[in-house]
Design an enzyme around this catalytic site. Structure first.
Site, PDB file in Angstrom:
ATOM      1  N   SER A 171       0.839  -1.193   0.000  1.00  0.00           N
ATOM      2  CA  SER A 171       0.000   0.000   0.000  1.00  0.00           C
ATOM      3  C   SER A 171       0.880   1.251   0.000  1.00  0.00           C
ATOM      4  O   SER A 171       1.664   1.451  -0.920  1.00  0.00           O
ATOM      5  CB  SER A 171      -0.977  -0.051   1.180  1.00  0.00           C
TER       6      SER A 171
ATOM      7  N   GLU B 206      -9.380  -5.069  -4.278  1.00  0.00           N
ATOM      8  CA  GLU B 206      -8.702  -4.054  -3.477  1.00  0.00           C
ATOM      9  C   GLU B 206      -9.665  -3.091  -2.785  1.00  0.00           C
ATOM     10  O   GLU B 206      -9.364  -2.547  -1.728  1.00  0.00           O
ATOM     11  CB  GLU B 206      -7.747  -3.252  -4.363  1.00  0.00           C
TER      12      GLU B 206
ATOM     13  N   HIS C 136      -7.830  -5.647   0.040  1.00  0.00           N
ATOM     14  CA  HIS C 136      -6.567  -4.965   0.297  1.00  0.00           C
ATOM     15  C   HIS C 136      -5.928  -5.541   1.554  1.00  0.00           C
ATOM     16  O   HIS C 136      -6.591  -5.747   2.566  1.00  0.00           O
ATOM     17  CB  HIS C 136      -6.868  -3.472   0.481  1.00  0.00           C
TER      18      HIS C 136
END
Length: 503
Positions: free
Chosen positions: A190, A314, A416
């Site tokens: 990330s 995600e 995610h």
């Protein structure tokens, strides 16, 4: 207890016994000095040396952030520039060094997260794992040169300079722990992956890393100075200051600065159905002269082997896959398409049809919303970075993480961050259970651990009994589908990819 003599002084660690044998851990080692009094927002100083033996049994302080994100930890901006080191108790030789950069939207995160504990990875795969903290939010990314003068020319990228300082520490100290300073892999997720992309574009990072892994990141995350100046003005107002009183930021208690930045993020966030990255790297000729994807296309980082990938869903944390029709329709981002994908003006109308080709059925409205946001935030930027590497001298690899926990598959799919505990071999940890469920596949952790560490060791992601992972190139677009079991596919998201490219 075990003691290591580093170039900066002796550190005493301790032995951690786990599933794959013992590892030695050294926690909270300072890798740079915080700027001296009055030096908030400035570049980090060189690491200090110490006499005697420094005990390294506990995690060091973390950067100030929203308190719930660092529960039970000490937050201290002057002491947060520390790192953890994990090594196998009985290393076989000079070890590949793997430097982990945590995520958290450049606002949150630290090296004390049990899911990112490097002991199991080090013990199982004979690698040296290093995890630094770095400054976050306004402390790491606030533009101040225009208000406080040239001494604050680096304030907008202080966090990037912290990471560089950690990599320089690794260059000097890795050998003391059995690591090979000439074989360093930086891997991040990330915001950590966006920082990895920035390293590929930073001239000062040349020679500090040999390989890199970007998990759910982007090569687009760099804003103009003008953008940063606007955010500074907003933050000043929330702190009760104006530009003439900007020096007040230097002595403002950290908790008040954090509260103001949280208010700013929440003020800006509702404008879009995804997390607003209010604080992020800034373009400047000293540290980050170009947007990373543009720099990579021009040849920057060409000699660094690279893995780039995303998770299938995600954005399911923002747009659940099972949202009801009213909720999903309210989030349908047709109004955003002209700004996000100008090359695909019919995206909102055509995306459901392209998704149907991949799903084998018409998508629900919620699935369309999630796919749009996943592409906008992560997958399309990752795709463009992969394509920017077409002329790179080093190898490039692509993945798509597709495993999902059966109990939450309908709502979250492969969200995610889900891959992180499998990379670190911590999928069985209590802290990972909310994400991976009660029975996560050990084989998937073995696959990711083998691929990541094989890549760190040789530049080729590989492991015994695993499918060979072909390098990514524009003709085949080979991609590892990371599931249980793993398989390889050519251009697995082709219908959506071509739509976003205007085809």
């Amino acid at each position: 207890m075990v003691t290591i003599l580093t170039p900066f002084g002796a550190v005493q660690g301790r032995t951690a016994t786990g599933t794959f044998g013992p590892a030695e851990e050294f926690l909270g080692i300072p890798f740079a000095q915080a700027p001296q009094d009055g030096g908030r927002f400035r570049a980090p100083g060189k690491p200090a040396r110490w006499d005697g033996v420094r005990t390294a049994h506990r995690h060091g302080p973390v950067c100030p952030q929203e308190p719930a994100r660092a529960e039970g930890l000490v937050m201290d901006e002057r002491g947060c520039l520390n790192l953890n080191v994990w090594k196998p108790a009985h290393p076989s030789g000079p070890l590949p060094v793997m430097v982990w950069l945590h995520g958290g939207a450049h606002l949150y995160g630290h090296n004390a997260n049990p899911v990112n504990d490097g002991a199991l990875l080090a013990a199982r795969y004979d690698v040296l794992v290093v995890a630094p903290n770095y400054r976050l939010g306004a402390l790491g990314h606030l533009n101040l040169e225009h208000l406080l003068g040239p001494e604050y020319a680096d304030s907008a990228n202080a966090a990037l300079l912290d990471v560089l300082a950690a990599l320089r520490w690794v260059r000097e100290a890795a050998a003391a722990f059995g690591g090979d300073p000439d074989n360093v892999t930086v891997f991040g997720q990330s915001a950590g992956a966006a920082t990895v992309a920035a390293l590929l574009a930073m001239p000062a990072a040349d020679g500090l890393l040999r390989r890199a892994v970007m998990e759910s990141g982007t090569g687009d995350r760099a804003r103009s100075t003008e953008y940063g100046i606007e955010r500074t003005a907003e933050l000043l107002a929330l702190c009760g200051l104006d530009e003439s009183g900007a020096a007040g930021l230097l002595t403002l208690p950290a908790e008040r600065l954090v509260a103001a930045q949280e208010a700013l993020v929440h003020r800006r966030g509702p404008e879009r159905p995804n997390l607003d990255i209010t604080f992020q790297p800034t373009l400047d000729p000293r540290t980050l002269p170009a947007v990373p994807v543009d720099a990579v296309a021009a040849g920057s980082g060409s000699d660094v082997d690279l893995i780039v990938g995303t998770n299938l869903n995600e954005a399911s944390g923002y747009a659940p896959l099972d949202a009801d029709g009213t909720e999903a329709d309210a989030g349908l981002p047709a109004r955003l398409a002209p700004g996000d994908f100008p090359q695909a003006p019919g995206l909102a109308e055509q995306l459901p049809e392209r998704l149907a080709r991949l799903l084998g059925r018409p998508p629900r409205a919620a699935e369309t919303v999630e796919a749009y946001l996943a592409e906008q935030m992560y997958r399309d930027p990752s795709q463009r970075l992969l394509d920017a590497r077409a002329a790179a001298r080093a190898r490039t690899y692509s993945y798509l993480f597709t495993w999902s926990d059966p109990r939450s598959r309908a709502r979250r799919g492969s969200p995610h961050s889900l891959e992180v505990p499998f990379v670190f071999q911590t999928q069985a940890a209590e802290q990972a259970r909310p994400d991976v469920g009660d029975d996560p596949p050990a084989a998937l952790a073995g696959a990711l651990g083998s691929y990541w560490t094989g890549f760190a060791r040789t530049g080729v992601p590989s492991g015994d009994g695993l499918p060979p992972w072909p390098a990514y190139e524009p003709a085949g677009r080979w991609t590892a589908l990371l599931d249980d079991p793993v398989r390889m596919a050519s251009d697995p998201r082709r219908p959506v990819r071509e739509l976003l490219e205007g085809r």
